[in-house]
Each structure stands twice: as structure tokens, then as C-alpha cells.
Design an enzyme around this catalytic site. Structure first.
Site, mmCIF file in Angstrom:
data_model
loop_
_atom_site.group_PDB
_atom_site.id
_atom_site.type_symbol
_atom_site.label_atom_id
_atom_site.label_comp_id
_atom_site.label_asym_id
_atom_site.label_seq_id
_atom_site.Cartn_x
_atom_site.Cartn_y
_atom_site.Cartn_z
ATOM 1 N N PRO A 132 0.815 -1.221 0.000
ATOM 2 C CA PRO A 132 0.000 0.000 0.000
ATOM 3 C C PRO A 132 0.850 1.273 0.000
ATOM 4 O O PRO A 132 0.487 2.264 -0.621
ATOM 5 C CB PRO A 132 -0.815 -0.119 1.290
ATOM 6 C CG PRO A 132 -0.900 -1.589 1.540
ATOM 7 C CD PRO A 132 0.397 -2.172 1.044
ATOM 8 N N GLY A 135 5.441 1.300 -4.432
ATOM 9 C CA GLY A 135 5.439 0.550 -5.682
ATOM 10 C C GLY A 135 6.781 0.723 -6.368
ATOM 11 O O GLY A 135 7.532 -0.219 -6.570
ATOM 12 N N TRP A 161 -2.056 -4.712 -5.024
ATOM 13 C CA TRP A 161 -2.060 -4.753 -6.483
ATOM 14 C C TRP A 161 -1.574 -6.073 -7.067
ATOM 15 O O TRP A 161 -0.723 -6.068 -7.951
ATOM 16 C CB TRP A 161 -1.186 -3.644 -7.075
ATOM 17 C CG TRP A 161 -1.596 -2.236 -6.799
ATOM 18 C CD1 TRP A 161 -0.865 -1.302 -6.121
ATOM 19 C CD2 TRP A 161 -2.785 -1.576 -7.228
ATOM 20 N NE1 TRP A 161 -1.539 -0.116 -6.093
ATOM 21 C CE2 TRP A 161 -2.719 -0.249 -6.768
ATOM 22 C CE3 TRP A 161 -3.916 -1.978 -7.952
ATOM 23 C CZ2 TRP A 161 -3.728 0.678 -7.000
ATOM 24 C CZ3 TRP A 161 -4.923 -1.061 -8.188
ATOM 25 C CH2 TRP A 161 -4.810 0.248 -7.706
ATOM 26 N N THR A 163 -2.016 -8.663 -9.556
ATOM 27 C CA THR A 163 -2.769 -9.094 -10.734
ATOM 28 C C THR A 163 -2.923 -10.609 -10.620
ATOM 29 O O THR A 163 -1.951 -11.309 -10.310
ATOM 30 C CB THR A 163 -1.993 -8.729 -12.013
ATOM 31 O OG1 THR A 163 -1.788 -7.326 -12.020
ATOM 32 C CG2 THR A 163 -2.759 -9.143 -13.260
ATOM 33 N N GLU A 254 12.291 -7.278 -15.574
ATOM 34 C CA GLU A 254 12.910 -6.891 -16.854
ATOM 35 C C GLU A 254 12.230 -7.595 -18.044
ATOM 36 O O GLU A 254 11.923 -6.956 -19.048
ATOM 37 C CB GLU A 254 14.389 -7.244 -16.808
ATOM 38 C CG GLU A 254 15.215 -6.381 -17.743
ATOM 39 C CD GLU A 254 16.688 -6.597 -17.497
ATOM 40 O OE1 GLU A 254 17.188 -6.099 -16.475
ATOM 41 O OE2 GLU A 254 17.314 -7.278 -18.312
ATOM 42 N N HIS A 352 -13.022 9.147 -33.537
ATOM 43 C CA HIS A 352 -14.372 8.599 -33.383
ATOM 44 C C HIS A 352 -15.404 9.661 -32.988
ATOM 45 O O HIS A 352 -16.601 9.338 -32.866
ATOM 46 C CB HIS A 352 -14.384 7.494 -32.313
ATOM 47 C CG HIS A 352 -13.892 6.175 -32.811
ATOM 48 N ND1 HIS A 352 -12.556 5.895 -32.999
ATOM 49 C CD2 HIS A 352 -14.554 5.053 -33.174
ATOM 50 C CE1 HIS A 352 -12.430 4.654 -33.437
ATOM 51 N NE2 HIS A 352 -13.618 4.126 -33.554
ATOM 52 N N GLY A 353 -14.965 10.880 -32.742
ATOM 53 C CA GLY A 353 -15.913 11.930 -32.346
ATOM 54 C C GLY A 353 -16.699 11.505 -31.116
ATOM 55 O O GLY A 353 -16.153 10.843 -30.229
ATOM 56 N N GLY A 354 -17.985 11.840 -31.077
ATOM 57 C CA GLY A 354 -18.825 11.542 -29.908
ATOM 58 C C GLY A 354 -18.951 10.048 -29.660
ATOM 59 O O GLY A 354 -19.065 9.597 -28.517
ATOM 60 N N GLU A 377 4.766 -2.446 -14.125
ATOM 61 C CA GLU A 377 6.185 -2.823 -14.297
ATOM 62 C C GLU A 377 7.091 -1.592 -14.261
ATOM 63 O O GLU A 377 8.142 -1.558 -14.898
ATOM 64 C CB GLU A 377 6.441 -3.603 -15.601
ATOM 65 C CG GLU A 377 5.545 -4.786 -15.859
ATOM 66 C CD GLU A 377 5.759 -5.959 -14.920
ATOM 67 O OE1 GLU A 377 6.609 -5.857 -14.017
ATOM 68 O OE2 GLU A 377 5.029 -6.954 -15.070
#
Ligand SMILES: Cc1cc2nc3c(=O)[nH]c(=O)nc-3n(C[C@H](O)[C@H](O)[C@H](O)COP(=O)(O)OP(=O)(O)OC[C@H]3O[C@@H](n4cnc5c(N)ncnc54)[C@H](O)[C@@H]3O)c2cc1C
Length: 397
Positions: A132, A135, A161, A163, A254, A352-354, A377
Site C-alpha cells: 500500500p 510501488g 495490487w 494481478t 525486466e 471517433h468523435g462523440g 512494471e
């Protein structure tokens, strides 16, 4: 015909497996990704098919039941998977780092025990450095393993964190063992912690509280891990020697950086594909928007970034495969691929606009996924630290 992100000099097997993964992604991943992402559903059917394709054992040596492939093959497959959905590549990412660390640094007994089961995907890896309060500053880790008189260790502290924290069965966790070394990073040890999948107190002294709610990268579980009097045996120490954890983890990170670069390439390629298609379909002022030079130039810029990122990623993977040190190449690739990915998704979003803001269009997911690649990473700042430190030393006046 010009196609982006092609790789010269691949073996027949590499060409075949990358093409197989690409077809799998087009058929099975892209059509289901939006729905699974929005409902935050674990992609079990996709993961099962990835097991059948031997993707969990891609880089595990053949003597342990894997395919014994190179980092390049792995990275090209990850690029394809991330093109479909970044979360799917996340499922094998931490697994691959843990398998790599065991292959490189594990004892014979650890290799015999874990690698065959990891090759089939029966055992699934998670990688735990972050806490916490930290990192980037890995050497400041607070979680502690205290040696008991009987040679076992008692671990206390909180990790953050992870994963695949809930869906994994083997966690490589970096903790403090206090070796009496002056430099803090020499007091760290990597433990291989076995646990069942799931949440709650999954084994005595080890709790996975639940899934963290994230901006993107949904479907896949990211969790905390709490050690509270957890007992580990001396056999759980990666490589059997304490105080080596920092170096072992950095070796893993790495290759992980090449992996994140490949994911960024995949997300960037998809953002480009969506933009180049949309720009030819959407009309304004009587013509497709691709015919407005401002949009055509964006397409050119995006394509150039996609291509440059792919080349940097391939270069970093090949360097590692050749046995050369690749910290600078991996740092540069990670830095550039993730930054370009962010820029390309942003450009595609604007084209893509809106509709780019609508959950019906894939680009909104890529917009939420891309920022993670700037962080995971090691952030861009950390990559710049690594690159500049090495170069200032190698170019010393
Ligand atoms: C979705 C997700 C999944 C993750 N999965 C994993 C996982 O599986 N395993 C794991 O161990 N971790 C995992 N992480 C953690 C991730 O690696 C860290 O978030 C990352 O390393 C950054 O650390 P931090 O969040 O503590 O930021 P900090 O280190 O607190 O940094 C905060 C800011 O300060 C900057 N900064 C820090 N130090 C310096 C410096 N020296 N010079 C200049 N700038 C600096 C950083 O670049 C950043 O901008 C995951 C994170 C996320 C969001």
C-alpha cells in the site's frame, strides 16, 4: 501491401503460433471482450482455450513440459492477445514472470515441482512486490518474514495490487528478511507461496480480501494480500537462499517490461485499426473524414508510432533472447511503447468523435486500458531513471 507491425526473420513455428493466436483473438476474444469487460466477468472460456493452445507453457523449457520458446515468441503472442483484450494478456503475464523466475533462479526441486504444472496452466502464478505504501521504491518493502527456531518463517504484512491475486495458486512474494545487510535491497527475499484460488482467508494466515475496483483492465482480478502469521517453510525461499529476492524480482520485472511493451503494441494496433476503419466510413462536409488532411495526418502519425513501438519491443525481446543485458532496451521499449499507446488511443478516440465516448464502441475500453501501461512494471519516470543511470555511467566523461 503495407501491413503494420510485421516481424522479419521469424521461424516457421513462430509464424504459425502468432498467426494461430491472431485467428483465435479475431474469432473468440474481440467479439466477447466488450461484454465481459463491462460486466467485469472473468474470461474463463477464453482462459481454457489458452490452456489448450499451450500458451501458459510458452517459455517453459520442454524438459518441464512447456514449448521452450523465446521471449520474442511470447511477446508476439502477447501483442496479439492484447490487440483483442488487454485483460486476456494480463492472465498470462504474471504467470509467465513467475515461471521465468523459477526457471532462472529456482532450485532443482522447485523447478521439478512447479514448472510442469505451470506449463499446463494447472498452477497459475501471481507476482507480488507492491505494498500500500510503495510501488516504485521496492527496497522500502515492509512485509517481514521472521525466522523461527525450527527453520520456518512467519510472515506478516500487507501486499497490494496483485494481478491474478484471486485466480492464482502460486504467489512469488517479495518480503523483508533482515539479513543484516547495509543496503536495504539486500535484505529482501522472494517466497513461493502456494494457495488455493478464491477470496477470504484461503490458508491460515493468508487472506485475499476481494477484487479491487479499477478504471479498466476488468474481468481479471487485482487484489490485496494480507499475511498475518503466515508460516512458510525454508523450501519456499526462491533459489533456497535468502537476501537474493530483489535481484530475482528485478530479473523478472525486466522480462515483464518487454511483456508490457508488447501489450502496449497490441492495444495501439487495435486503436489504429479502429480509427483507420472509422475514418473511411464517417462522412462530414460531403466526404469521408479520412479525406480531410487533419485526419489523414493523424492516421499517418498513429501508424508511425505503432510501427516504431513494435520495432523497439522486438529489439528488446531479441536482445534478451541473445543473452545480452537488456535493461536499457527493455526500459526504453516499455517507456516508448506505453507512451505511444496512450497517444494513439487518444488520437483514435478523437477520430471517433462523440461515438468514442459511447460504451458501444471498442475505443472507450482501450482509452481505459492504456493508462495502466504507463504504470505497470514501473512508471515512465522509473524507466527514465533506469535508462539515464546506465547511459550516464556508460558515457562517463
Ligand atoms: C491494475 C494494476 C495492476 C498491478 N499489478 C501488480 C502486480 O501484479 N504486482 C505488483 O507487485 N504490483 C502491481 N501493480 C503495482 C504497480 O507496479 C505500481 O502501481 C507501480 O510500480 C507504481 O507504484 P505506486 O503506485 O506505488 O506509485 P509511486 O511509486 O508512489 O509513484 C507515484 C508517482 O511518483 C513518481 N515517482 C516515484 N518515484 C520517483 C522517482 N524516484 N523519480 C521520479 N518520479 C518518481 C511515479 O512515477 C508516479 O508518477 C499493479 C498496479 C495496477 C494499477
Amino acid at each position: 501491401m503495407t501491413r503494420l507491425a510485421q516481424t522479419l526473420g521469424l521461424t516457421e513455428f513462430q509464424t504459425e503460433i502468432v498467426s494461430t493466436v491472431r485467428q483465435f483473438v479475431d474469432k473468440e476474444v474481440i467479439p466477447t471482450a466488450q461484454e465481459l469487460e463491462h460486466s467485469d466477468t472473468y474470461p474463463q472460456a477464453i482462459v481454457d482455450q489458452m490452456k489448450d493452445m499451450d500458451l501458459f507453457g510458452l517459455m517453459i523449457p520442454e524438459e518441464y513440459g512447456g514449448l521452450g520458446e523465446s521471449l520474442l515468441t511470447y511477446a508476439l503472442c502477447v501483442e496479439e492477445l492484447a490487440r483483442g483484450w488487454m485483460s486476456v494478456s494480463g492472465v498470462i503475464n504474471t504467470h509467465f514472470i513467475v515461471a521465468y523466475m523459477i526457471r532462472q533462479h529456482g532450485t532443482d526441486a522447485q523447478k521439478q515441482k512447479f514448472l510442469p504444472r505451470m506449463a499446463t496452466g494447472e498452477t497459475r502464478g501471481a507476482f507480488s512486490m507492491s505494498e500500500p505504501e510503495l510501488g516504485s521504491d521496492v527496497a522500502a518493502i515492509r512485509t517481514r518474514a521472521k525466522k523461527n527456531d525450527d527453520g520456518t518463517y512467519t510472515i506478516d504484512g500487507q501486499k497490494m495490487w496483485l494481478t491474478n491475486g484471486g485466480s492464482s495458486t502460486l504467489v512469488a512474494a517479495l518480503v523483508r528478511t533482515d539479513e543484516g545487510a547495509e543496503k536495504p535491497h539486500r535484505n529482501l527475499t522472494a517466497f513461493l507461496v502456494e494457495k488455493p484460488t478464491g477470496f477470504g482467508e484461503v490458508v491460515p494466515g493468508l487472506t485475499i480480501p476481494g477484487k479491487l475496483d479499477k478504471l479498466g483492465y476488468k474481468g481479471i482480478d487485482t487484489t490485496e494480500l494480507i499475511f498475518d502469521g503466515y508460516r512458510a517453510s525454508a523450501d519456499d525461499v526462491l533459489g533456497g537462499v535468502t537476501g537474493q529476492g530483489f535481484f530475482q524480482m528485478m530479473d523478472g520485472v525486466e522480462v515483464g517490461r518487454v511483456n508490457v511493451s508488447a501489450r502496449a503494441c497490441g492495444v495501439g494496433i487495435r486503436a489504429f485499426e479502429l480509427a483507420v476503419r472509422y475514418a473511411q466510413q464517417r462522412e462530414t462536409f460531403g466526404k469521408p473524414i479520412a479525406e480531410h488532411q487533419a485526419i489523414a495526418f493523424q492516421i499517418a502519425e498513429m501508424a508511425t508510432k505503432v510501427e516504431a513501438a513494435h520495432l523497439m519491443m522486438v529489439n528488446a525481446a531479441r536482445l534478451k533472447d541473445s543473452g545480452e543485458r537488456n535493461d536499457v532496451a527493455a526500459g526504453m521499449a516499455k517507456f516508448m511503447c506505453s507512451e505511444f499507446c496512450s497517444e494513439v488511443t487518444q488520437q483514435s478516440f478523437r477520430i471517433h468523435g462523440g461515438y468514442g465516448y459511447s460504451k458501444e464502441y471498442e475505443i472507450e475500453r482501450l482509452m481505459r486500458d492504456a493508462p495502466f501501461l504507463l504504470i505497470g512494471e514501473g512508471t515512465s519516470e522509473i524507466q527514465k531513471n533506469i535508462i539515464s543511470k546506465r547511459l550516464l555511467s556508460d558515457y562517463r566523461v
